[in-house]
Design a protein around this motif. Structure first.
Motif, mmCIF file in Angstrom:
data_model
loop_
_atom_site.group_PDB
_atom_site.id
_atom_site.type_symbol
_atom_site.label_atom_id
_atom_site.label_comp_id
_atom_site.label_asym_id
_atom_site.label_seq_id
_atom_site.Cartn_x
_atom_site.Cartn_y
_atom_site.Cartn_z
ATOM 1 N N THR A 77 0.731 -1.137 -0.120
ATOM 2 C CA THR A 77 0.110 0.145 -0.059
ATOM 3 C C THR A 77 1.067 1.248 -0.283
ATOM 4 O O THR A 77 1.899 1.532 0.916
ATOM 5 N N GLU A 78 0.628 2.224 -0.710
ATOM 6 C CA GLU A 78 1.360 3.323 -1.090
ATOM 7 C C GLU A 78 0.562 4.686 -1.062
ATOM 8 O O GLU A 78 -0.742 4.410 -1.398
ATOM 9 N N LEU A 79 1.023 5.852 -1.158
ATOM 10 C CA LEU A 79 0.317 6.942 -1.485
ATOM 11 C C LEU A 79 0.951 7.696 -2.663
ATOM 12 O O LEU A 79 2.085 7.864 -2.846
ATOM 13 N N VAL A 80 0.171 8.315 -3.495
ATOM 14 C CA VAL A 80 0.460 9.417 -4.375
ATOM 15 C C VAL A 80 0.084 10.482 -3.839
ATOM 16 O O VAL A 80 -1.188 10.772 -4.104
ATOM 17 N N ALA A 81 0.792 11.650 -3.809
ATOM 18 C CA ALA A 81 0.473 12.843 -3.333
ATOM 19 C C ALA A 81 0.774 13.886 -4.230
ATOM 20 O O ALA A 81 1.645 13.977 -5.027
ATOM 21 N N GLN A 82 -0.269 15.051 -4.231
ATOM 22 C CA GLN A 82 -0.049 16.081 -5.230
ATOM 23 C C GLN A 82 -0.240 17.435 -4.464
ATOM 24 O O GLN A 82 -1.247 17.585 -3.653
ATOM 25 N N VAL A 83 0.820 18.018 -4.321
ATOM 26 C CA VAL A 83 0.952 19.043 -3.403
ATOM 27 C C VAL A 83 1.289 20.619 -4.140
ATOM 28 O O VAL A 83 2.174 20.577 -4.907
ATOM 29 N N PRO A 84 0.237 21.505 -4.013
ATOM 30 C CA PRO A 84 0.534 22.829 -4.627
ATOM 31 C C PRO A 84 1.656 23.469 -4.347
ATOM 32 O O PRO A 84 1.927 23.613 -2.971
ATOM 33 N N THR A 85 2.584 23.792 -5.123
ATOM 34 C CA THR A 85 4.095 24.493 -4.933
ATOM 35 C C THR A 85 3.982 25.685 -5.923
ATOM 36 O O THR A 85 3.480 25.784 -6.981
ATOM 37 N N GLN A 86 4.368 26.779 -5.210
ATOM 38 C CA GLN A 86 4.661 28.061 -6.138
ATOM 39 C C GLN A 86 6.120 28.307 -6.344
ATOM 40 O O GLN A 86 7.133 28.042 -5.606
ATOM 41 N N LEU A 87 6.686 28.292 -7.750
ATOM 42 C CA LEU A 87 8.059 28.159 -8.037
ATOM 43 C C LEU A 87 8.282 29.772 -7.893
ATOM 44 O O LEU A 87 7.749 30.785 -7.923
ATOM 45 N N PRO A 88 9.597 29.779 -8.013
ATOM 46 C CA PRO A 88 10.274 31.450 -7.571
ATOM 47 C C PRO A 88 9.744 32.175 -8.719
ATOM 48 O O PRO A 88 9.722 33.523 -8.392
ATOM 49 N N ASP A 89 9.270 31.771 -9.995
ATOM 50 C CA ASP A 89 9.131 32.597 -10.979
ATOM 51 C C ASP A 89 7.534 32.817 -10.852
ATOM 52 O O ASP A 89 6.703 33.770 -11.867
ATOM 53 N N GLY A 90 6.834 32.401 -9.773
ATOM 54 C CA GLY A 90 5.503 32.663 -9.607
ATOM 55 C C GLY A 90 4.528 31.651 -10.297
ATOM 56 O O GLY A 90 3.289 31.623 -9.801
ATOM 57 N N VAL A 119 2.497 25.092 -9.307
ATOM 58 C CA VAL A 119 2.510 23.632 -9.979
ATOM 59 C C VAL A 119 1.990 22.640 -8.965
ATOM 60 O O VAL A 119 1.937 23.060 -7.660
ATOM 61 N N LEU A 120 1.840 21.259 -9.181
ATOM 62 C CA LEU A 120 1.709 20.216 -8.526
ATOM 63 C C LEU A 120 3.164 19.684 -8.508
ATOM 64 O O LEU A 120 3.410 19.116 -9.332
ATOM 65 N N GLN A 121 3.588 19.477 -7.011
ATOM 66 C CA GLN A 121 4.306 18.482 -6.941
ATOM 67 C C GLN A 121 3.953 17.138 -6.519
ATOM 68 O O GLN A 121 3.109 16.863 -5.782
ATOM 69 N N VAL A 122 4.398 16.300 -7.291
ATOM 70 C CA VAL A 122 3.720 14.798 -7.417
ATOM 71 C C VAL A 122 4.826 13.851 -6.914
ATOM 72 O O VAL A 122 6.038 13.967 -7.468
ATOM 73 N N GLN A 123 4.356 13.301 -5.826
ATOM 74 C CA GLN A 123 5.444 12.248 -5.122
ATOM 75 C C GLN A 123 4.615 10.977 -4.769
ATOM 76 O O GLN A 123 3.477 10.847 -4.473
ATOM 77 N N ARG A 124 5.382 9.989 -4.703
ATOM 78 C CA ARG A 124 4.957 8.544 -4.444
ATOM 79 C C ARG A 124 5.691 7.912 -3.268
ATOM 80 O O ARG A 124 6.619 7.934 -3.151
#
Length: 244
Positions: free
Chosen positions: A122-135, A138-143
């Motif tokens: 059992t695992e998780l796929v996470a999508q985390v809202p992130t703002q890049l330096p240029d404004g 994006v969604l940082q996607v991690q497993r």
């Protein structure tokens, strides 16, 4: 018997202790006591030993507060996996407890989590809202994957093109071709955990160290087993446009 029992709380000796977690978790990593654990050509990082391969880049992430090595990040092409090792109870794992904590932390940051069955259970796929330096947002996607072993727990956090694709992102062919999640899964499967015999509290990080002659690449925030907000989220190659 657990080393944390005091004299007044020691359990009844007539009651058998629960069976310990097996030496071989089944999917890897392997325990150092396992006869199948590799011993040659290994990169010795203390609590973790990794098979050394020329196509891999290994970075040691350092806790800013303590200046100690907190995690190991392995990169292959456009993909990477961060490995952290923790102490665990002798007779039970912690991954079932940690998963809801990761999901709660991601949701608190406005992200989304999907639980599914994968290569390591059992695992998780996470999508985390992130703002890049240029404004840009994006969604940082991690497993997030977890493996319980005898008195230890290893968390592996994968990111890269194959993780983005599994979350529904459409990728350019050249980026998709640089995904090496298969190789990084093999890194995790062949990793060896050296727990040691000293008593440690559950979830206490197992000590990692620099190989002889090496130095840390850059500092990193502490890496708790619950994947809290202080954890690094990777670079822009692990990002997808934010979706509603």
């Amino acid at each position: 018997m657990s080393p944390f029992w005091s004299r007044s709380t020691r359990p009844d000796p007539s009651v058998p202790e629960p069976a310990p977690v097996p030496v071989s978790p089944g999917t890897g990593p392997l325990d150092a006591a396992d006869p199948a654990a590799p011993t040659e050509g290994m990169l010795d990082l203390g609590a973790l030993r990794l098979v050394a391969r020329p196509e891999l880049k290994v970075r040691l992430d350092v806790d800013k507060a303590t200046q100690r090595v907190a995690a190991v990040t392995v990169q292959a092409e456009a993909s990477n996996v961060q490995l952290t090792a923790f102490a665990a109870p002798r007779s039970s794992g912690v991954w079932d407890e940690v998963r809801p904590e990761i999901a709660k932390a991601v949701a608190a940051g406005g992200g989304r989590v999907e639980e599914r069955e994968g290569s390591f259970g059992t695992e998780l796929v996470a999508q985390v809202p992130t703002q890049l330096p240029d404004g840009r947002k994006v969604l940082q996607v991690q497993r997030f994957c977890g493996v319980d072993g005898p008195r230890w727990f290893v968390r592996a956090v994968f990111s890269g093109p194959e993780v983005l694709a599994s979350a529904g992102a459409t990728l350019p062919d050249e980026l998709a071709a640089r995904g090496r999640g298969d190789l990084l899964e093999e890194v995790v499967r062949t990793a060896v955990v050296v727990r040691g015999s000293e008593p440690m509290a559950p979830r206490e990080p197992l000590p990692l160290r620099l190989p002889e002659g090496a130095r840390p690449a850059r500092p990193a925030p502490p890496v708790p087993p619950d994947g809290g907000a202080d954890e690094e989220t990777g670079d822009s190659s692990d990002a997808a446009p934010e979706q509603s």
